[in-house]
Design an enzyme around this catalytic site. Structure first.
Site: not given
Ligand code: FBP
Length: 597
Positions: A98, A159, A219, A190, A216-217
């Protein structure tokens, strides 16, 4: 200039704000500055600290080459020798997973540290582009145009997980074809596990290419205590959500009729929810990690929320904001069991279930295969949630937990409970139950509960980075570039000591990885950093939440500031858990006007 041409002139990221933000100076930690004050690569020295996770013996077998090279020792950046200029290197970078605010400054940091003597390439559309050899050269002009701006749109992301032997061969082919000396993977847990695997694979194949990860994230769940307090993107996302939640608390108190139930992104960890709660002081904030620890059922969560609503009502308050972390359902033990049973039944009887004509028929088939407790829980859920649990599957056939509309589930349960309480007050009020006078009960019976549901997520991932994230990501780019130029492989770039000028580290990726057995198979994972219930940040929240529930004490931090009093804040949870004296001002070095040429 007339209005029409002024409007069209702002297209392509040229709003007046974007123009000004591009010019903002960025602090640069002293290890990256030469005597002439110009940016240059740092050198690295071994510290006296190692990094290993549980089950390291197995990790040392699987990642034998990279572990024996790093000896699990954490590296620290020191000012490079003035003459140490490496040239002719080709380094590629990709975004994975993300988006998170600040990605473009990672590119800027890399470009600045590689300088004209080396080449920076960008891999389009994430790991998929790595497999397909979809690369472009990134010029200093490109980087200058996206400096301090948000999103991942310059390169794109995806992803794709690199797992199969054939995919690893494709990665090698791309590296060889493009003569890469370095690969920088900007991603979450991941993706960084994947980076470690690629580093190990290339070592085993004798391909000389440094692989470096960048944390990066939004979260915030990719962190390593004192060595890496947080991942990038968390600060920006939680400030945007805090602005919006702050506005809702203000609206709730103004319109005096709504409870706003807000689900906040953050996947598994409740770190974003905790940060937003500390920033805004809402009536209620649920923290998944606490719910799991206390083994709370869905009904007991509803009890907790309803009790707070009733207590507020007694004080004449019939509005407020309730924060719900995205991952909540997975932390409610009984929901977790239900989801795992559903995953099993749906996998075992896949073709029988697919052939059934309606949702009702599918339910009739599935429910007898569940344990009694799970069947009862399933029956108690609103129809839309049951439908989502049965029909919405991911690529592996599992329930799409993150898509479950927990905020709506809670609203439905709360409304039902309140109407039940109005119909049977004796069951809920009185000794050993909710204390209330006859007058208060009469008043409660007249109460009407109006709710609004919200989901805040995508709004917070691609915004212009905060000053903190802009600085953090630029430094991460400088760090990753320096690690590559120093020939280090299998490391993650890290920055710490945000309040003391910044300390730059290289963390051995293999030291962050642990081994888990899932469905009888060995899986390598970087353990998620969740809310620690013994942490100062959770402690402060727990100490204050009853007061925030009891009366309107919300605060509304407002929009992200790029200049002015709050422009240099870091996340509150970082300041508390790292024991910084304040969260108001970060210090990551001397501020520089960035000119990449
Ligand atoms: P990453 O861990 O890859 O940075 O993604 C975080 C996130 O934003 C989460 O908070 C959320 O659950 C998910 O991505 C949503 O992903 P998508 O873009 O596939 O809807």
């Amino acid at each position: 200039m007339n209005v029409a041409s002024k409007v069209s002139q702002t297209a392509g990221k040229h709003s007046p704000l974007e123009e000004e933000i591009r010019k903002l100076p960025i602090p640069v930690t002293s290890v990256f500055l030469g005597k002439d004050g110009k940016i240059r690569p740092a050198a690295f020295r071994e510290t006296d600290k190692t990094l290993v996770c549980k089950g390291h013996d197995r990790i040392a077998q699987v990642f034998s080459k990279t572990v024996s090279k790093s000896r699990s020792i954490i590296l620290e950046a020191v000012a490079g020798a003035e003459s140490s200029s490496v040239t002719g290197k080709r380094v590629a970078v990709l975004f994975s997973g993300g988006p998170a605010a600040g990605g473009h400054n990672v590119l800027a940091g890399l470009s600045a540290v590689l300088g004209r003597g080396n080449t920076l390439l960008g891999i389009k559309k994430g790991p998929k582009g790595l497999l397909n050899s979809d690369l472009i050269e990134i010029t200093p002009q490109n980087v200058q145009s996206i400096l301090n701006l948000g999103g991942f749109d310059f390169l794109g992301t995806d992803r794709t997980k690199i797992k199969s032997p054939q995919q690893f061969e494709q990665v090698k082919a791309t590296i060889v074809k493009n003569k890469l000396d370095g690969l920088v993977v900007v991603g979450g847990d991941d993706s960084n596990t994947n980076a470690a695997m690629i580093a190990e694979y290339l070592e085993q194949e004798g391909v000389d290419c440094s692989v470096v990860g960048i944390p990066k994230t939004i979260d915030g769940d990719l962190a390593a205590g004192k060595h890496l307090p947080i991942s990038f993107g968390f600060d920006t996302a939680s400030k945007i959500f805090s602005e919006l939640v702050g506005n809702l608390t203000q609206d709730a108190a103004s319109a005096v009729k709504y409870y706003h139930v807000v689900k906040l992104m953050g996947r598994t960890a409740s770190k974003i929810t905790l940060e937003v709660a500390l920033q805004t002081k809402p009536a209620i904030a649920l923290i998944s990690e606490e719910i799991a620890e206390k083994d709370m059922s869905l009904e007991s969560i509803v009890d907790y929320v309803v009790r707070a609503i009733v207590e507020r009502r007694k004080k004449g308050i019939n509005h407020g904001v309730i924060l719900v972390p995205e991952g909540l359902v997975e932390f409610i033990p009984e929901m977790r069991r239900l989801i795992s049973e559903l995953n099993r039944v749906l996998a075992e009887y896949e073709s029988d279930i697919t052939d059934l004509p309606s949702l009702e028929h599918k339910k009739e088939f599935i429910i007898p295969h569940l344990t009694a407790a799970s069947a009862q829980l399933m029956a108690s859920l609103p129809d839309e949630i049951q439908e989502m649990l049965i029909l919405d599957r991911d690529d592996h056939g599992n329930v799409k937990v993150s898509q479950i509309e927990t905020e709506k589930l809670l609203i439905e349960k709360i409304r039902y409970r309140i109407s039940e309480m109005k119909r049977h007050p004796d069951k809920f009020f009185g000794e050993g139950k909710i204390p209330a006078t006859p007058q208060q009960i009469e008043d409660f019976k007249k109460m009407s509960l109006s709710t609004q549901s919200h989901f805040l997520g995508y709004e917070g991932r691609s915004s212009k980075p905060t000053r903190f994230d802009a600085a953090f990501t630029f430094l991460l780019g400088l760090t990753a570039g320096s690690l590559v130029l120093a020939g280090k492989t299998g490391y993650m770039a890290a920055v710490t000591d945000f309040d003391k000028g910044g300390r730059i580290l290289g963390l051995p990726l293999s030291g962050l990885i642990t081994v888990e057995t899932r469905k009888g198979k060995e899986e390598f994972v970087i353990e998620k950093s969740l809310v620690d219930l013994d942490s100062p940040s959770f402690g402060l929240f727990a100490e204050n939440r009853d007061r925030w529930a009891g009366e309107d004490l919300f605060s509304s931090p407002g929009a992200i500031q790029y200049w002015g009093p709050t422009s240099r804040q870091i996340p509150i949870i970082v300041a508390l858990d790292q024991d910084y004296p304040d969260f108001g001002t970060f210090d990551l070095g001397e501020e520089k006007e960035i000119k990449i040429d």
